[in-house]
Design an enzyme around this catalytic site. Structure first.
Site, PDB file in Angstrom:
ATOM      1  N   SER A 101      42.463  23.263  27.684  1.00  0.00           N
ATOM      2  CA  SER A 101      42.130  23.984  28.694  1.00  0.00           C
ATOM      3  C   SER A 101      40.623  23.244  29.112  1.00  0.00           C
ATOM      4  CB  SER A 101      41.893  25.426  28.610  1.00  0.00           C
ATOM      5  OG  SER A 101      40.990  25.734  27.478  1.00  0.00           O
ATOM      6  N   ASN A 129      39.658  34.489  20.813  1.00  0.00           N
ATOM      7  CA  ASN A 129      39.934  35.501  21.592  1.00  0.00           C
ATOM      8  C   ASN A 129      39.016  36.469  22.161  1.00  0.00           C
ATOM      9  OD1 ASN A 129      42.302  34.285  20.949  1.00  0.00           O
ATOM     10  ND2 ASN A 129      43.241  35.964  19.609  1.00  0.00           N
ATOM     11  N   HIS A 172      46.544  44.520  71.213  1.00  0.00           N
ATOM     12  CA  HIS A 172      47.527  43.827  71.668  1.00  0.00           C
ATOM     13  C   HIS A 172      47.199  42.318  72.109  1.00  0.00           C
ATOM     14  CE1 HIS A 172      50.000  47.570  71.292  1.00  0.00           C
ATOM     15  NE2 HIS A 172      49.163  47.893  72.115  1.00  0.00           N
ATOM     16  N   SER A 229      37.656  14.765  68.095  1.00  0.00           N
ATOM     17  CA  SER A 229      39.181  14.290  67.851  1.00  0.00           C
ATOM     18  C   SER A 229      39.140  12.602  68.036  1.00  0.00           C
ATOM     19  CB  SER A 229      39.956  14.611  69.087  1.00  0.00           C
ATOM     20  OG  SER A 229      40.947  13.846  69.324  1.00  0.00           O
ATOM     21  N   LYS A 238      37.581  16.293  73.116  1.00  0.00           N
ATOM     22  CA  LYS A 238      37.800  17.482  72.346  1.00  0.00           C
ATOM     23  C   LYS A 238      36.455  17.866  71.418  1.00  0.00           C
ATOM     24  CE  LYS A 238      41.380  18.996  71.007  1.00  0.00           C
ATOM     25  NZ  LYS A 238      42.497  19.305  70.264  1.00  0.00           N
ATOM     26  N   GLU A 288      39.309  27.079  61.420  1.00  0.00           N
ATOM     27  CA  GLU A 288      40.748  26.965  61.123  1.00  0.00           C
ATOM     28  C   GLU A 288      40.662  26.639  59.517  1.00  0.00           C
ATOM     29  OE1 GLU A 288      42.511  24.080  63.909  1.00  0.00           O
ATOM     30  OE2 GLU A 288      40.644  23.804  64.279  1.00  0.00           O
TER      31      GLU A 288
END
Ligand code: ARG
Length: 471
Positions: free
Chosen positions: A25, A113, A159, A280, A286, A293
Site C-alpha cells: 500500500s 493494526n 420547477h 473553445s 465561447k 462543470e
C-alpha cells in the site's frame, strides 16, 4: 534462513514480486509519513517513561525518526521503496538501518493494526480541520457577494419556472446555509477521528505495562478507545468524513449548476471571471464555465468513494482484515477532490460579476405579482376564489397587450374591478412584492439583512471553532 522481510523468522519462501506489489500500500499510504513518525515518537517516549525501553534507545529512536522526517520533507526519500509493503514498514526499516538494534525495539507493544489506524486518524483529524476552513472560505465569499448586492432583485424559481421575486442575497444565503451544515458535518467527522487507538496492539491489547493515556495526551487525542478489537477494526471515522465530503460535493454541484445556468446567454445573470472560464478551440466566441462543470462532474467520484468504503467494510468479521488496506485511496481522493473544488468555487463566486439589471428584468417578467394583486382584492373584501378569477383575467389582458402587471394603469385595473385603489399600483411594484414577504426567514429586505448579519456572526464563530489542533 530468513526471507529478509520483517516477519522473516516464520517464512521459508518470500512472495513473488507481483504479489509483493499487489499487497503493497506504500504508493497510497506514503502520505502518512508525518503522522507515522509523530505516532512512533509518542509511542517511544511512553515506552521509555514506562521503563519498557532505555533512555538511550529512546533517544536514538526519536532522533532517528526526526532525521528521517527531515529527509523526506527535503525530498531525500529514496528509501521509501516499493519493496516495503507500506509506509510503516518502510520507515521502521530505514530507522533500523540507520540506528541499528534500537530501531528494532520501537515496535514493542505495538502492531501495524493499531499503528495504521492511529496514523489515519491523525491524518483525518487534520484534513477535516482544513476542509472546515475551506468550507468557511466559500461561505465567506458567498456572504460578501450577498452583502454587496442587498438591493438586487432576483427571480425565485420552483420547477425552474419563475415563481416569485426574491432578493439575490436571499438566494445566496440559501447556499451559505447548505455549506454551514456541511461545516457542521465536517467538524463532527473530525471529532469522530479524535480517539486514540494506539496500544490496542494487534487486537487484544498487550502484556507490556504501557500508558495509553500519556500517548493520547502527547498526540492531543480527545479520548482513548475502550475496546481493543473495535479500535483496530473501526473505520467509521473514514465513512464519516467520506460522507461529509459527499454532502459538500452534492451542495457544490447544485451551486455550480446554478452558476452554469446563470452564466448562459439565456439567463445572463452573472459573468464568470476570465480566470475561472475557458475558451473553445474551435468557437472563438465561447466562454465556458469549465470549472463549475468539473466540480459538478467530480461529485460522482466522491459519491463513489463513499459507497466504496461502505462496501469494503460490509460483513467484515472482527478484528483487522487486510481488506481494510483499501480504506485509504478513496479517503485521500475525496479529501483532495473536495479541497480542490471548494477552492475553485470560492474563487468563482468571489470574482463573478453580478448583472443586476438582467436579474431585475427577469424578476419583472412572468406576472409574478399576481398573487399579491389577488391578496390585495381579498383585503378589500373579495373572497379569494373571486379575487383569483379577477386577477386571472387581468393577467390574460396584460399578456395580450404585452404589458407587465406593474405597467398597468389604474383605469385598466378598474375594467376588472372597481375596488382597486391607487395603492394597488404600489402592491405590484417589484420591490414591494419582495418586501411584503416579512415572514421570519422570508425574502423581505429587513429579514434578509438580519439573516445576513447572523450568518456573518456564525461564520466568524465557526472559523474560530475549526482551529483546535496544535500546529
Ligand atoms: N498497510 C496496512 C493497511 O493499510 C497496514 C496494516 C497491516 N496489518 C497487517 N496485519 N497486515 O491496512
Amino acid at each position: 534462513m530468513s526471507t529478509g522481510s520483517l516477519w522473516g523468522g516464520r517464512f521459508k519462501e518470500s512472495v513473488g514480486q507481483q504479489m509483493q506489489e499487489f499487497g503493497a500500500s506504500l504508493p497510497v499510504d506514503i502520505r502518512l509519513y508525518e503522522q507515522d513518525i509523530r505516532g512512533s515518537i509518542a509511542h517511544a517516549n511512553m515506552l521509555c517513561v514506562q521503563g519498557v525501553i532505555s533512555t538511550s534507545d529512546k533517544q536514538l529512536i526519536t532522533d532517528g525518526l526526526r532525521d528521517i522526517l527531515k529527509d523526506i520533507q527535503a525530498g531525500n526519500d529514496e528509501f521509501l521503496d516499493i519493496k516495503h509493503e507500506d509506509i510503516h514498514m518502510a520507515i521502521e526499516a530505514e530507522l533500523t538501518s540507520r540506528i541499528g538494534a534500537a530501531g528494532k525495539r520501537l515496535h514493542t507493544a505495538r502492531s501495524r493494526n493499531d499503528q495504521v489506524a492511529t496514523d489515519t486518524r491523525l491524518y483525518v483529524r487534520e484534513a477535516a480541520e482544513s476542509l472546515c476552513l475551506a468550507i468557511c472560505s466559500v461561505r465567506s465569499a458567498i456572504i460578501s457577494v450577498a452583502s454587496n448586492h442587498t438591493d438586487a432583485i432576483f427571480p425565485g424559481y420552483t420547477h425552474l419556472q419563475r415563481a416569485q421575486p426574491i432578493l439575490l442575497s436571499h438566494h445566496l444565503l440559501a447556499w451559505q446555509n447548505m455549506l454551514e451544515r456541511d461545516y457542521a458535518r465536517m467538524l463532527a467527522s473530525k471529532a469522530s477521528a479524535d480517539v486514540l487507538v494506539l496500544g490496542s496492539a494487534a487486537l487484544a491489547g498487550t502484556t507490556y505495562d504501557i500508558n495509553r493515556f500519556a500517548v493520547a495526551k502527547e498526540l492531543d487525542f480527545a479520548s482513548v478507545s475502550n475496546n481493543s478489537l473495535d479500535a483496530v477494526s473501526d473505520r467509521d471515522f473514514i465513512c464519516d468524513i467520506t460522507y461529509a465530503c459527499a454532502m459538500v460535493m452534492m451542495h457544490l454541484s447544485r451551486i455550480c449548476e446554478e452558476l452554469i445556468l446563470w452564466s448562459s446567454s439565456e439567463f445572463g445573470f452573472i459573468t464568470l471571471s476570465d480566470a475561472f472560464s475557458t475558451g473553445s478551440s474551435i468557437m472563438p466566441q465561447k466562454k465556458n464555465p469549465d470549472f463549475a462543470e468539473l466540480t459538478r462532474g467530480k461529485t460522482g467520484r466522491v459519491y463513489g468513494n463513499l459507497i466504496g468504503i461502505l462496501t469494503t467494510l460490509k460483513s467484515l468479521p472482527l478484528a483487522y482484515n487486510k481488506d481494510m488496506q483499501e480504506d485509504k485511496e478513496g479517503l485521500f481522493d475525496s479529501i483532495d477532490t473536495v479541497s480542490l473544488c471548494l477552492n475553485a468555487v470560492s474563487g468563482m463566486i468571489s470574482t463573478m460579476h453580478i448583472n443586476a439589471n438582467k436579474m431585475l428584468e427577469a424578476a419583472q417578467g412572468g406576472f409574478m405579482a399576481a398573487t399579491d394583486l389577488a391578496d390585495y382584492l381579498v383585503k378589500q373584501g373579495l373572497a379569494f376564489r373571486d379575487a383569483h378569477e379577477v386577477v386571472g383575467k387581468i393577467v390574460l389582458f396584460a399578456e395580450k397587450n404585452k404589458l407587465q402587471l406593474h405597467q398597468l394603469s389604474l383605469a385598466q385595473l378598474h375594467q376588472f374591478s372597481d375596488v382597486f385603489g391607487a395603492d394597488a399600483l404600489e402592491v405590484v411594484k417589484i420591490a414591494n412584492v419582495v418586501d411584503a414577504r416579512t415572514t421570519y426567514g422570508g425574502t423581505a429586505k429587513d429579514q434578509v439583512l438580519s439573516q445576513l448579519e447572523q450568518a456573518q456572526q456564525r461564520l466568524t464563530q465557526d472559523i474560530k471553532a475549526s482551529r483546535t489542533l496544535p500546529r
